[in-house]
Scaffold this active site. Structure first.
Site, PDB file in Angstrom:
ATOM      1  NE  ARG A  34      -4.312   1.656   1.689  1.00 45.98           N
ATOM      2  CZ  ARG A  34      -4.856   2.613   2.437  1.00 45.98           C
ATOM      3  NH1 ARG A  34      -4.394   2.865   3.645  1.00 45.98           N
ATOM      4  NH2 ARG A  34      -5.894   3.300   1.988  1.00 45.98           N
ATOM      5  CG  HIS A  38      -1.815   5.270  -0.628  1.00 45.27           C
ATOM      6  ND1 HIS A  38      -2.567   5.753   0.417  1.00 45.27           N
ATOM      7  CD2 HIS A  38      -2.647   4.451  -1.317  1.00 45.27           C
ATOM      8  CE1 HIS A  38      -3.788   5.249   0.356  1.00 45.27           C
ATOM      9  NE2 HIS A  38      -3.856   4.440  -0.683  1.00 45.27           N
ATOM     10  CG  HIS A 162      -8.315  -3.982  -2.215  1.00 44.45           C
ATOM     11  ND1 HIS A 162      -9.360  -3.134  -2.450  1.00 44.45           N
ATOM     12  CD2 HIS A 162      -7.278  -3.197  -1.797  1.00 44.45           C
ATOM     13  CE1 HIS A 162      -8.969  -1.880  -2.193  1.00 44.45           C
ATOM     14  NE2 HIS A 162      -7.715  -1.906  -1.809  1.00 44.45           N
ATOM     15  CD1 TRP A 178     -11.731  -6.421  -0.201  1.00 43.67           C
ATOM     16  CD2 TRP A 178      -9.832  -6.047   0.928  1.00 43.67           C
ATOM     17  NE1 TRP A 178     -11.555  -5.066  -0.088  1.00 43.67           N
ATOM     18  CE2 TRP A 178     -10.411  -4.807   0.592  1.00 43.67           C
ATOM     19  CE3 TRP A 178      -8.631  -6.043   1.648  1.00 43.67           C
ATOM     20  CZ2 TRP A 178      -9.828  -3.577   0.938  1.00 43.67           C
ATOM     21  CZ3 TRP A 178      -8.056  -4.826   1.990  1.00 43.67           C
ATOM     22  CH2 TRP A 178      -8.645  -3.625   1.650  1.00 43.67           C
TER      23      TRP A 178
HETATM   24 FE1  DDH Z   1      -6.464  -0.252  -1.389  1.00 40.76          FE
HETATM   25  N1  DDH Z   1      -7.393   0.174   0.374  1.00 40.76           N
HETATM   26  N2  DDH Z   1      -7.804   0.920  -2.371  1.00 40.76           N
HETATM   27  N3  DDH Z   1      -5.476  -0.583  -3.109  1.00 40.76           N
HETATM   28  N4  DDH Z   1      -5.117  -1.337  -0.359  1.00 40.76           N
HETATM   29  C1  DDH Z   1      -7.051  -0.311   1.608  1.00 40.76           C
HETATM   30  C2  DDH Z   1      -6.067  -1.225   1.898  1.00 40.76           C
HETATM   31  C3  DDH Z   1      -5.184  -1.718   0.961  1.00 40.76           C
HETATM   32  C4  DDH Z   1      -8.870   1.581  -1.826  1.00 40.76           C
HETATM   33  C5  DDH Z   1      -9.126   1.723  -0.469  1.00 40.76           C
HETATM   34  C6  DDH Z   1      -8.456   1.034   0.523  1.00 40.76           C
HETATM   35  C7  DDH Z   1      -5.825  -0.104  -4.343  1.00 40.76           C
HETATM   36  C8  DDH Z   1      -7.030   0.517  -4.662  1.00 40.76           C
HETATM   37  C9  DDH Z   1      -7.933   1.008  -3.740  1.00 40.76           C
HETATM   38  C10 DDH Z   1      -4.052  -2.013  -0.917  1.00 40.76           C
HETATM   39  C11 DDH Z   1      -3.586  -1.885  -2.221  1.00 40.76           C
HETATM   40  C12 DDH Z   1      -4.250  -1.199  -3.233  1.00 40.76           C
HETATM   41  C13 DDH Z   1      -7.929   0.262   2.588  1.00 40.76           C
HETATM   42  C14 DDH Z   1      -7.868   0.004   4.090  1.00 40.76           C
HETATM   43  C15 DDH Z   1      -8.804   1.086   1.925  1.00 40.76           C
HETATM   44  C16 DDH Z   1      -9.941   1.901   2.523  1.00 40.76           C
HETATM   45  C17 DDH Z   1      -6.840   0.931   4.757  1.00 40.76           C
HETATM   46  C18 DDH Z   1      -6.767   0.685   6.247  1.00 40.76           C
HETATM   47  O1  DDH Z   1      -7.788   0.868   6.914  1.00 40.76           O
HETATM   48  O2  DDH Z   1      -5.680   0.313   6.722  1.00 40.76           O
HETATM   49  C19 DDH Z   1      -9.717   2.114  -2.873  1.00 40.76           C
HETATM   50  C20 DDH Z   1     -10.968   2.919  -2.651  1.00 40.76           C
HETATM   51  C21 DDH Z   1      -9.143   1.731  -4.058  1.00 40.76           C
HETATM   52  C22 DDH Z   1      -9.689   1.967  -5.433  1.00 40.76           C
HETATM   53  O3  DDH Z   1      -9.097   1.464  -6.410  1.00 40.76           O
HETATM   54  C23 DDH Z   1     -10.795   2.559  -5.712  1.00 40.76           C
HETATM   55  C24 DDH Z   1      -4.773  -0.370  -5.287  1.00 40.76           C
HETATM   56  C25 DDH Z   1      -4.826   0.072  -6.758  1.00 40.76           C
HETATM   57  C26 DDH Z   1      -3.778  -1.045  -4.605  1.00 40.76           C
HETATM   58  C27 DDH Z   1      -2.461  -1.531  -5.112  1.00 40.76           C
HETATM   59  O4  DDH Z   1      -1.598  -1.891  -4.363  1.00 40.76           O
HETATM   60  C28 DDH Z   1      -2.180  -1.583  -6.544  1.00 40.76           C
HETATM   61  C29 DDH Z   1      -3.451  -2.881   0.069  1.00 40.76           C
HETATM   62  C30 DDH Z   1      -2.274  -3.828  -0.162  1.00 40.76           C
HETATM   63  C31 DDH Z   1      -4.159  -2.693   1.249  1.00 40.76           C
HETATM   64  C32 DDH Z   1      -3.940  -3.396   2.607  1.00 40.76           C
HETATM   65  C33 DDH Z   1      -3.117  -2.522   3.521  1.00 40.76           C
HETATM   66  C34 DDH Z   1      -2.908  -3.112   4.894  1.00 40.76           C
HETATM   67  O5  DDH Z   1      -2.453  -2.353   5.756  1.00 40.76           O
HETATM   68  O6  DDH Z   1      -3.171  -4.282   5.118  1.00 40.76           O
END
Ligand code: DDH
Length: 286
Positions: A34, A38, A162, A178
């Protein structure tokens, strides 16, 4: 201290820190993925602002963005690697850590190139609000990802991340994982999305998500409204179906699109040398 440019040594040390018995599901992997996403996902194609160059999350404007809540854990995990290999830039380290984490969690090999700068170019700073909001729908997803230059297919492939990690009530307000095995990269996220019945649930904090409970599972599984928007949208859905049925294809597409994500805003010459790093550093020192 390793020799400057010894990325194999850095990769080894990132892999070695993934196991974190006291943290979440016992792995730093998902939060590192993540962090890579980000740090790159603030990019805006039209204005050529945002992206991983500059490692802006070190500073309050970007690091303190509520969308980045919790990512300090990932940055702290990586401090020991940075201390040992001080020649690597944070921008390179954060993106490389995501790539190494995916591979170590049984995911695909993602091509990664070095050369990002930590120089902060004030004219390239992204405003807050560039990252997606899980409470929204397909229009919002397109608005965010088209801005970075991704297609519908690429959006769905990227969303497969996810399959890893979880939502934390004290970070995003959403709650849960998930999939049942959130530290192993797979296409289970797409399979569950299609095969389970997802019921709306409003959490005690007022946040709305979707849940499913399997009899033999340890915990209730979840989907964000944005996750399920991939199912209801006629242009996203065929890709969800393809990736649910073809894990190899998902891995290949994910690897290509994640590599594109971490390259956003990085300009290279034909040899792969970064153009917008050295120039800026030159300016910085003068
Ligand atoms: Fe995500 N993400 N993400 N995400 N994401 C969260 C956690 C993780 C959205 C929202 C959330 C991507 C796209 C989207 C990962 C990778 C990727 C969480 C929870 C939210 C909310 C955060 C928390 O509470 O700690 C949304 C909305 C989108 C969208 O596309 C619309 C993408 C593109 C990626 C990527 O890596 C390419 C990962 C890994 C996590 C888990 C993190 C953790 O700490 O565990």
């Amino acid at each position: 201290m390793s020799k400057s440019g010894d990325y194999a040594a850095v990769r080894k040390d990132i892999a070695a820190l993934l196991k974190q018995p006291e943290y979440d599901d016992g792995s730093a992997g998902p939060v590192l993925v993540r962090l890579a996403w980000h740090s790159s996902g603030t990019y805006d194609h039209d204005t050529d602002t945002g992206g991983s160059n500059g490692a802006g999350m070190r500073y309050e404007t970007e690091g303190g963005d509520p969308a980045n809540a919790g990512l300090q854990h990932a940055r702290v995990f990586l401090e020991s690697v940075k201390a040992k290999h001080s020649w690597i830039t944070y921008a390179d380290l954060w993106t490389l850590a995501g790539v190494v984490a995916v591979k170590e969690m049984d995911g695909p090999e993602i091509k990664w190139k070095a050369g990002r700068t930590d120089y902060v170019d004030d004219s390239k700073l992204p405003p807050r609000g560039r990252l997606p909001d899980g409470a929204q729908g397909a229009d919002h997803i397109r608005f965010i990802f088209y801005r970075m230059g991704f297609s519908d297919q690429e959006i769905v492939a990227l969303s497969g991340a996810h399959n890893l990690g979880r939502c934390h009530s004290d970070r995003s307000g959403f709650h849960g994982a998930w999939v049942n095995n959130p530290t192993r990269f797979s296409n289970t996220y797409f399979r569950l999305m299609l095969s389970r019945s997802w019921k709306e649930k409003v959490l005690d904090n007022g946040v709305r998500q979707f849940v499913h409970y399997d009899e033999d599972a340890e915990e209730e599984l979840m989907m964000l409204p944005t996750d399920l928007a991939l199912l209801s949208d006629p242009s996203f859905r065929p890709w969800v179906e393809l990736y649910a049925n073809d894990k190899e294809r998902f891995f290949a597409d994910f690897a290509r699109v994640f590599a594109k994500l971490v390259e956003l805003g990085i300009e290279r010459d034909a040899t792969g040398k970064v153009l917008n790093a050295d120039n800026m550093l030159g300016g910085y020192h003068s």
